[in-house]
Scaffold this motif. Structure first.
Motif, PDB file in Angstrom:
ATOM      1  N   GLY A 308       0.795  -1.222   0.000  1.00 45.74           N
ATOM      2  CA  GLY A 308       0.000   0.000   0.000  1.00 45.74           C
ATOM      3  C   GLY A 308       0.822   1.263   0.000  1.00 45.74           C
ATOM      4  O   GLY A 308       0.277   2.363  -0.020  1.00 45.74           O
ATOM      5  N   GLY A 309       2.149   1.144   0.009  1.00 48.67           N
ATOM      6  CA  GLY A 309       3.021   2.314   0.010  1.00 48.67           C
ATOM      7  C   GLY A 309       3.295   2.812   1.417  1.00 48.67           C
ATOM      8  O   GLY A 309       2.779   2.294   2.402  1.00 48.67           O
ATOM      9  N   GLY A 310       4.130   3.850   1.507  1.00 54.33           N
ATOM     10  CA  GLY A 310       4.395   4.469   2.806  1.00 54.33           C
ATOM     11  C   GLY A 310       5.405   3.746   3.666  1.00 54.33           C
ATOM     12  O   GLY A 310       5.332   3.809   4.893  1.00 54.33           O
ATOM     13  N   ALA A 311       6.361   3.036   3.040  1.00 53.92           N
ATOM     14  CA  ALA A 311       7.421   2.414   3.835  1.00 53.92           C
ATOM     15  C   ALA A 311       8.084   3.479   4.700  1.00 53.92           C
ATOM     16  O   ALA A 311       8.328   4.596   4.254  1.00 53.92           O
ATOM     17  CB  ALA A 311       8.443   1.746   2.924  1.00 53.92           C
ATOM     18  N   GLN A 312       8.379   3.123   5.954  1.00 58.23           N
ATOM     19  CA  GLN A 312       8.900   4.123   6.888  1.00 58.23           C
ATOM     20  C   GLN A 312       9.856   3.504   7.882  1.00 58.23           C
ATOM     21  O   GLN A 312       9.845   2.300   8.130  1.00 58.23           O
ATOM     22  CB  GLN A 312       7.756   4.788   7.648  1.00 58.23           C
ATOM     23  N   ILE A 313      10.670   4.372   8.459  1.00 57.13           N
ATOM     24  CA  ILE A 313      11.486   3.993   9.607  1.00 57.13           C
ATOM     25  C   ILE A 313      11.497   5.170  10.562  1.00 57.13           C
ATOM     26  O   ILE A 313      11.562   6.331  10.134  1.00 57.13           O
ATOM     27  CB  ILE A 313      12.913   3.585   9.195  1.00 57.13           C
ATOM     28  N   THR A 314      11.355   4.882  11.862  1.00 56.85           N
ATOM     29  CA  THR A 314      11.312   5.931  12.883  1.00 56.85           C
ATOM     30  C   THR A 314      12.442   5.694  13.877  1.00 56.85           C
ATOM     31  O   THR A 314      12.548   4.616  14.468  1.00 56.85           O
ATOM     32  CB  THR A 314       9.964   5.941  13.618  1.00 56.85           C
ATOM     33  N   VAL A 315      13.282   6.707  14.044  1.00 56.68           N
ATOM     34  CA  VAL A 315      14.459   6.633  14.916  1.00 56.68           C
ATOM     35  C   VAL A 315      14.204   7.467  16.165  1.00 56.68           C
ATOM     36  O   VAL A 315      13.731   8.609  16.069  1.00 56.68           O
ATOM     37  CB  VAL A 315      15.715   7.147  14.178  1.00 56.68           C
ATOM     38  N   GLY A 316      14.504   6.922  17.317  1.00 52.43           N
ATOM     39  CA  GLY A 316      14.436   7.659  18.565  1.00 52.43           C
ATOM     40  C   GLY A 316      15.813   8.148  18.973  1.00 52.43           C
ATOM     41  O   GLY A 316      16.797   7.393  18.895  1.00 52.43           O
ATOM     42  N   LEU A 317      15.910   9.389  19.397  1.00 42.03           N
ATOM     43  CA  LEU A 317      17.180   9.948  19.873  1.00 42.03           C
ATOM     44  C   LEU A 317      17.351   9.660  21.358  1.00 42.03           C
ATOM     45  O   LEU A 317      16.388   9.383  22.070  1.00 42.03           O
ATOM     46  CB  LEU A 317      17.233  11.452  19.630  1.00 42.03           C
ATOM     47  N   ALA A 318      18.570   9.759  21.829  1.00 43.57           N
ATOM     48  CA  ALA A 318      18.834   9.525  23.244  1.00 43.57           C
ATOM     49  C   ALA A 318      18.119  10.543  24.118  1.00 43.57           C
ATOM     50  O   ALA A 318      17.684  10.225  25.230  1.00 43.57           O
ATOM     51  CB  ALA A 318      20.336   9.560  23.506  1.00 43.57           C
ATOM     52  N   SER A 319      17.970  11.770  23.631  1.00 46.60           N
ATOM     53  CA  SER A 319      17.253  12.813  24.354  1.00 46.60           C
ATOM     54  C   SER A 319      16.691  13.799  23.347  1.00 46.60           C
ATOM     55  O   SER A 319      17.132  13.859  22.194  1.00 46.60           O
ATOM     56  CB  SER A 319      18.161  13.533  25.359  1.00 46.60           C
ATOM     57  N   SER A 320      15.718  14.588  23.769  1.00 43.44           N
ATOM     58  CA  SER A 320      15.066  15.543  22.869  1.00 43.44           C
ATOM     59  C   SER A 320      16.003  16.684  22.508  1.00 43.44           C
ATOM     60  O   SER A 320      16.839  17.109  23.319  1.00 43.44           O
ATOM     61  CB  SER A 320      13.803  16.094  23.526  1.00 43.44           C
ATOM     62  N   ALA A 321      15.850  17.178  21.291  1.00 41.68           N
ATOM     63  CA  ALA A 321      16.659  18.302  20.817  1.00 41.68           C
ATOM     64  C   ALA A 321      15.870  19.066  19.775  1.00 41.68           C
ATOM     65  O   ALA A 321      14.946  18.522  19.151  1.00 41.68           O
ATOM     66  CB  ALA A 321      17.971  17.807  20.221  1.00 41.68           C
ATOM     67  N   GLU A 322      16.204  20.334  19.584  1.00 43.82           N
ATOM     68  CA  GLU A 322      15.609  21.084  18.493  1.00 43.82           C
ATOM     69  C   GLU A 322      16.442  20.828  17.246  1.00 43.82           C
ATOM     70  O   GLU A 322      17.617  21.190  17.175  1.00 43.82           O
ATOM     71  CB  GLU A 322      15.536  22.580  18.797  1.00 43.82           C
ATOM     72  N   ILE A 323      15.841  20.148  16.279  1.00 45.55           N
ATOM     73  CA  ILE A 323      16.564  19.689  15.099  1.00 45.55           C
ATOM     74  C   ILE A 323      16.575  20.776  14.029  1.00 45.55           C
ATOM     75  O   ILE A 323      15.540  21.350  13.691  1.00 45.55           O
ATOM     76  CB  ILE A 323      15.920  18.409  14.526  1.00 45.55           C
ATOM     77  N   GLY A 324      17.762  21.050  13.483  1.00 45.69           N
ATOM     78  CA  GLY A 324      17.892  22.047  12.430  1.00 45.69           C
ATOM     79  C   GLY A 324      18.115  21.437  11.064  1.00 45.69           C
ATOM     80  O   GLY A 324      17.650  21.979  10.061  1.00 45.69           O
ATOM     81  N   THR A 325      18.834  20.300  11.004  1.00 48.00           N
ATOM     82  CA  THR A 325      19.198  19.697   9.724  1.00 48.00           C
ATOM     83  C   THR A 325      19.133  18.182   9.822  1.00 48.00           C
ATOM     84  O   THR A 325      19.539  17.601  10.830  1.00 48.00           O
ATOM     85  CB  THR A 325      20.621  20.103   9.299  1.00 48.00           C
ATOM     86  N   ILE A 326      18.623  17.559   8.756  1.00 48.94           N
ATOM     87  CA  ILE A 326      18.623  16.100   8.625  1.00 48.94           C
ATOM     88  C   ILE A 326      19.297  15.751   7.299  1.00 48.94           C
ATOM     89  O   ILE A 326      19.023  16.372   6.264  1.00 48.94           O
ATOM     90  CB  ILE A 326      17.186  15.529   8.624  1.00 48.94           C
ATOM     91  N   ARG A 327      20.165  14.749   7.337  1.00 50.61           N
ATOM     92  CA  ARG A 327      20.742  14.204   6.117  1.00 50.61           C
ATOM     93  C   ARG A 327      20.303  12.744   5.977  1.00 50.61           C
ATOM     94  O   ARG A 327      20.492  11.953   6.908  1.00 50.61           O
ATOM     95  CB  ARG A 327      22.268  14.265   6.137  1.00 50.61           C
ATOM     96  N   VAL A 328      19.737  12.411   4.821  1.00 48.89           N
ATOM     97  CA  VAL A 328      19.360  11.036   4.525  1.00 48.89           C
ATOM     98  C   VAL A 328      20.258  10.563   3.386  1.00 48.89           C
ATOM     99  O   VAL A 328      20.201  11.099   2.280  1.00 48.89           O
ATOM    100  CB  VAL A 328      17.877  10.919   4.134  1.00 48.89           C
ATOM    101  N   HIS A 329      21.077   9.553   3.647  1.00 49.72           N
ATOM    102  CA  HIS A 329      22.138   9.146   2.727  1.00 49.72           C
ATOM    103  C   HIS A 329      21.693   8.064   1.756  1.00 49.72           C
ATOM    104  O   HIS A 329      20.905   7.180   2.094  1.00 49.72           O
ATOM    105  CB  HIS A 329      23.347   8.635   3.516  1.00 49.72           C
ATOM    106  N   GLN A 330      22.250   8.148   0.559  1.00 48.90           N
ATOM    107  CA  GLN A 330      22.069   7.134  -0.455  1.00 48.90           C
ATOM    108  C   GLN A 330      22.846   5.861  -0.105  1.00 48.90           C
ATOM    109  O   GLN A 330      23.754   5.877   0.724  1.00 48.90           O
ATOM    110  CB  GLN A 330      22.588   7.642  -1.821  1.00 48.90           C
TER     111      GLN A 330
END
Length: 498
Positions: A308-330
């Motif tokens: 049905g589509g929508g493959a996903q992965i969810t990562v939990g961080l060690a602690s909360s942070a205000e995220i400014g940048t995400i890099r998703v690598h090939q």
């Protein structure tokens, strides 16, 4: 900005303005406490239509403050979830109290046997308001429920548009309704719908009796989800996350599962990041390969294709942070680079029980990530929601001129959303000696308004949703004294008239 009519409850001057002066700090972490729901019976009921089957692959229920933890789902029949914190298991003393018997298949006990069901083993019923009610065997303070899909990709629309009701113990049968949560959508394919059962939260910047500034709009969970068609695989060679104000630096790629070796990357298992959930259908590669600090290649690359589509992965961080940048690598060998394109990255807050809560930011990557490199997303101001059942408790200290403050984002430029029903409570920790303004909120934009405000009678709120400030003036004489003076004046006038 929108405004709603506000109900203000004025507290007595003596009770609040002459409060005990406690210890103070320039800044401190907020205390966010769930308001408990105490119940024994948990009911899942179909909201319709009447000709739609309802199925439940498994019900899990967790106590307030208990982290459900990641889902242990793997494809296959009747897979054990193996969650020792789940209260809704026959092994933990739970039992079926009642269930609809019309149509469908599967034993009632399949709902609470600790297994994700599939096929004809899945509890499935068709009736107007088809339902199953579970007796937890005792009264608990309940925080979260998970309702699992059937575990073979089939018939996933059957777990949609339902309500979870929690009832108190009525003496061996369901008593008063203590919580009701409607789920209008459809539970994720071969996964689960997670429902918060508590009655909102109490937000206390700095903790009780301590003046503090709390930054909200931070994220603990990062989800990458495929926006493409049902036939396109999603792959991720590595995920990197960087806090606001932190420069990611150059990519350390050198070919062939190379260590990125970036000390600023928050999404690394070496510093406590973990996989919360992920699609499991098709493809190859371990989920942990996404956060091991290496760019993968070949069959070591996490690669999945969701029915049905929508493959996903969810990562939990060690602690909360205000995220400014995400890099998703090939993938790092030049192959199959079209698998990393047209995806969304969602950032979720911690819901206080160890699971994703409110959405604080989202960004779309519409093209294809550069070959043997990465797709980079930069996030704008975050958002924070004060829910319909939540209370923001702010303390002011007139003796020092300090006050608690809730800042949406580190720069205070985020979006504050106040749902109808939310409450603001103002508490004075010392007597007021002079008029003063206090900034208690910092935001870039605000939507909604507090439905209820509990405050001393010398506090006004004209600029609360303009610039986040409240004003405290010298209080007028107590209303009782004014009433006595008025009565005395009236008595004098009557004597003169006589």
């Amino acid at each position: 900005m929108t405004r709603r009519k506000i109900r203000i409850v004025r507290s007595s001057l003596c009770a609040l303005s002459l409060g005990l002066l406690l210890s103070f700090a320039a800044s401190a972490s907020a205390v966010i406490m769930p308001s408990a729901v105490n119940g024994r019976y948990v009911q899942i009921i179909n909201n319709g239509p009447a000709d739609r089957l309802l199925h439940v692959g498994e019900l899990e229920v967790f106590a307030t403050g208990v982290a459900p933890g990641p889902n242990s789902h793997v494809p296959g029949n009747n897979v054990s979830l193996n969650n020792p914190n789940d209260l809704a298991r026959t092994g933990a003393g739970a039992a079926i109290f009642s269930a609809t018997a019309t149509g469908g298949h599967g034993a009632n006990g399949a709902v609470i046997d600790g297994l994700e069901q599939s096929g004809g083993d899945t509890w499935t019923r068709q009736a107007v308001n088809a339902q199953v009610t579970v007796d937890l065997g005792g009264t608990f303070s309940l925080g979260t429920a998970r309702l699992h899909q059937r575990n073979d990709g089939c018939c996933q629309e059957r777990l949609s548009n339902f309500t979870v009701n929690v009832f108190a113990d009525g003496g061996g049968s369901p008593g008063a309704l203590v919580a009701s949560r409607a789920f209008a959508g459809q539970a994720a394919t071969d996964s689960f719908a997670q429902i918060a059962l508590n009655n909102g939260v109490m937000i206390l910047p700095g903790d009780a009796g301590v003046i503090g500034t709390e930054v909200v709009g931070t994220a603990k969970y990062i989800q990458v989800i495929n926006n493409g068609g049902v036939n396109r695989l999603l792959h991720i060679g590595e995920l990197e996350a960087f806090a606001v104000g932190v420069a990611p630096g150059p990519n350390g790629n050198a070919g062939g599962e190379t260590s990125l070796n970036n000390p600023n990357d928050l999404a690394r298992s070496a510093i406590g990041a973990f996989i919360f959930s992920a699609s499991n259908e098709g493809g190859h590669g371990a989920t942990t390969a996404v956060i091991d600090g290496n760019e993968q290649q070949g069959g070591n690359t996490w690669t999945k294709q969701q029915t049905g589509g929508g493959a996903q992965i969810t990562v939990g961080l060690a602690s909360s942070a205000e995220i400014g940048t995400i890099r998703v690598h090939q993938r790092n060998d030049g192959c199959c680079q079209d698998r990393l394109m047209d995806f969304t990255v969602n950032l979720f807050a911690d819901d206080g029980t160890g699971s994703p809560g409110s959405l604080v930011n989202s960004a779309l990557f519409a093209g294809q990530a550069a070959t043997n490199s990465f797709g980079e997303l930069t996030f704008g101001p975050s958002q924070f929601t004060i829910g319909a059942n939540d209370t923001l408790k702010i303390e002011i200290d007139p003796s020092t001129g300090l006050a608690d403050m809730l800042s949406v984002g580190a720069l205070g430029d985020g979006t504050l959303i106040i749902e109808a029903g939310a409450t603001l409570q103002i508490i004075a920790l010392s007597p007021i000696t002079s008029p003063r303004d206090y900034q208690i909120l910092k935001f870039g934009q605000v939507f909604g308004a507090f439905s209820n405000i509990i405050a001393p009678d010398f506090v006004t709120f004209d600029n609360l949703l303009v610039n986040g400030t409240i004003s405290a003036g010298i209080p007028e004489p107590a209303s009782a004294t004014l009433a006595l003076l008025a009565m005395a004046g009236l008595a004098r006038r009557r004597r003169r008239a006589a």
